[in-house]
Design an enzyme around this catalytic site. Structure first.
Site, PDB file in Angstrom:
ATOM      1  N   GLU A  97       5.645   6.094  10.211  1.00 35.94           N
ATOM      2  CA  GLU A  97       5.828   7.150   9.207  1.00 35.94           C
ATOM      3  C   GLU A  97       6.182   8.468   9.876  1.00 35.94           C
ATOM      4  O   GLU A  97       7.050   9.201   9.397  1.00 35.94           O
ATOM      5  CB  GLU A  97       4.597   7.241   8.308  1.00 35.94           C
ATOM      6  CG  GLU A  97       4.441   5.936   7.533  1.00 35.94           C
ATOM      7  CD  GLU A  97       3.563   6.034   6.297  1.00 35.94           C
ATOM      8  OE1 GLU A  97       3.010   7.101   6.047  1.00 35.94           O
ATOM      9  OE2 GLU A  97       3.460   5.012   5.596  1.00 35.94           O
TER      10      GLU A  97
ATOM     11  N   TYR B  74      -4.305   0.536   3.578  1.00 34.81           N
ATOM     12  CA  TYR B  74      -5.237  -0.539   3.232  1.00 34.81           C
ATOM     13  C   TYR B  74      -5.923  -1.096   4.502  1.00 34.81           C
ATOM     14  O   TYR B  74      -7.018  -1.636   4.419  1.00 34.81           O
ATOM     15  CB  TYR B  74      -4.490  -1.703   2.567  1.00 34.81           C
ATOM     16  CG  TYR B  74      -4.099  -1.516   1.116  1.00 34.81           C
ATOM     17  CD1 TYR B  74      -4.363  -0.338   0.417  1.00 34.81           C
ATOM     18  CD2 TYR B  74      -3.459  -2.557   0.433  1.00 34.81           C
ATOM     19  CE1 TYR B  74      -3.992  -0.202  -0.912  1.00 34.81           C
ATOM     20  CE2 TYR B  74      -3.092  -2.428  -0.902  1.00 34.81           C
ATOM     21  CZ  TYR B  74      -3.357  -1.247  -1.576  1.00 34.81           C
ATOM     22  OH  TYR B  74      -2.993  -1.121  -2.887  1.00 34.81           O
TER      23      TYR B  74
ATOM     24  N   HIS C 231       5.156  -2.500   7.869  1.00 35.62           N
ATOM     25  CA  HIS C 231       5.730  -1.296   8.496  1.00 35.62           C
ATOM     26  C   HIS C 231       6.417  -1.625   9.832  1.00 35.62           C
ATOM     27  O   HIS C 231       7.323  -0.920  10.256  1.00 35.62           O
ATOM     28  CB  HIS C 231       4.626  -0.283   8.826  1.00 35.62           C
ATOM     29  CG  HIS C 231       4.238   0.639   7.728  1.00 35.62           C
ATOM     30  ND1 HIS C 231       3.526   0.227   6.635  1.00 35.62           N
ATOM     31  CD2 HIS C 231       4.455   1.978   7.553  1.00 35.62           C
ATOM     32  CE1 HIS C 231       3.294   1.274   5.849  1.00 35.62           C
ATOM     33  NE2 HIS C 231       3.863   2.341   6.381  1.00 35.62           N
TER      34      HIS C 231
ATOM     35  N   CYS D 124       2.585  -6.892   1.610  1.00 36.93           N
ATOM     36  CA  CYS D 124       1.607  -6.194   2.456  1.00 36.93           C
ATOM     37  C   CYS D 124       0.746  -7.282   3.078  1.00 36.93           C
ATOM     38  O   CYS D 124       0.180  -8.115   2.366  1.00 36.93           O
ATOM     39  CB  CYS D 124       0.760  -5.265   1.590  1.00 36.93           C
ATOM     40  SG  CYS D 124      -0.620  -4.496   2.467  1.00 36.93           S
TER      41      CYS D 124
ATOM     42  N   SER E 156       0.826  -1.206   0.000  1.00 35.60           N
ATOM     43  CA  SER E 156       0.000   0.000   0.000  1.00 35.60           C
ATOM     44  C   SER E 156       0.861   1.258   0.000  1.00 35.60           C
ATOM     45  O   SER E 156       0.357   2.337  -0.277  1.00 35.60           O
ATOM     46  CB  SER E 156      -0.897   0.000   1.236  1.00 35.60           C
ATOM     47  OG  SER E 156      -0.098  -0.102   2.397  1.00 35.60           O
TER      48      SER E 156
END
Ligand code: DGL
Length: 300
Positions: free
Chosen positions: A161, A51, A212, A82, A20
């Site tokens: 992030e 997502y 992530h 993912c 994603s």
């Protein structure tokens, strides 16, 4: 069904990898490290990220669109880097395309089954991944005696992030200095709240069920303590890719340098490049934009 290039000529083709957004670059990095001769075409669907909060039907549709786009660019194998897209769409994509398709859930489940001695395994991931039950099924298909405890930890994506945006150092430095980057009081409190129920379950193994999350390993380890083995599926997935290409005699033996190309779906590619370079750990030079409106047609 799409037709891949003939096996005999396909070993120089790139491996297609998608996610994603930037999280799947943890998997792409593991593949590039394990198979340094292989080219990679990475697709980050940044415009439609995340997502995790979407329905499995919608994520499955995205996974099919992107996989068809990659096959049209003649990749020799697809990695769904993912967890949410693997949970939603792996089987559908495998049925629709004729190149091998590898997801990240089975490799992570296998590593967890091999690591646990208490046979009590925790899994964290996005809402889509956890609600799909895909990890519980994959782990228990390998060892029905294992008890699986799952928790959705959706804000970890945002913490990763934000953590990367706050720091511009190479990833190795960030990981080494994770105590002052990710372990900010607010981040640590969110993580403690998420992980508290799993700590009470006396798990000895925790699967990071989102691509992530490996970037949060120091924070998660500091909360779970030294007796919990943390599993990231990136390296296991890279091993599966190596084994599949070896068995199919599709390893790139041309001696040519690998080429890494990246496509994103959001018009501003600078954010993808900034975060992506930290995760992939080398400059992202060949980066282009794909218009999602053209995805279903295979153009773009
Ligand atoms: N990388 C995605 C995964 O592994 C998480 C990010 C998202 O929600 O899109 O599930």
């Amino acid at each position: 069904m799409e037709h891949p290039a003939a096996l005999s000529t396909s070993s120089n083709l790139p491996i297609g990898v998608f996610d994603s957004g930037v999280g799947g670059l943890t998997v792409a990095r593991a593949i590039a490290t394990r198979l340094p001769q292989e080219s990679i075409l990475y697709f980050g669907d940044t415009l439609r990220c995340p997502y995790g909060p979407r329905s499995l039907d919608e994520v499955r549709r995205f996974a099919v669109e992107i996989s068809r786009w990659l096959v049209a660019r003649q990749v020799k194998l697809i990695v769904i880097a993912c967890n949410s897209a693997t949970a939603a769409g792996l089987e559908t994509v495998q049925r629709l395309v004729s190149v091998p398709v590898i997801g990240v859930i089975e490799p992570g489940a296998r590593a967890a089954v091999q690591a646990t001695t208490a046979r009590r395994v925790g899994v964290i991931g996005t809402v889509a991944t956890i609600e799909s039950g895909a990890y519980t099924r994959a782990i228990r298909a390998l060892d029905a005696g294992i008890t699986v405890f799952s928790a959705a930890t959706p804000r970890f994506v945002e913490i990763v992030e934000q953590g990367l945006r706050l720091d511009k150092s190479p990833l190795e430095d960030i990981m080494a200095r994770a105590a002052d980057i990710y372990i900010r009081p607010a981040f640590a409190q969110i993580a403690r709240d998420y992980l508290k129920p799993l700590k009470r379950c006396h798990i000895d193994t925790l699967v990071l069920g989102c691509t992530h999350y490996p970037l949060l390993t120091p924070l998660i380890k500091s909360i779970m303590g030294p007796n919990v083995t943390i599993i990231s599926s990136a390296e296991e997935t890279a091993s599966d890719v190596a084994e599949t290409l070896t068995r199919r005699r599709q390893l790139n033996t041309s001696g040519a340098s690998p080429h890494y190309a990246f496509v994103t779906t959001s018009a501003d590619t600078s954010e993808f490049i900034n975060l992506g370079e930290m995760i992939f750990r080398c400059p992202l030079i060949d980066v282009s934009l794909v218009n999602i409106a053209t995805l279903s047609t295979g153009e773009g």
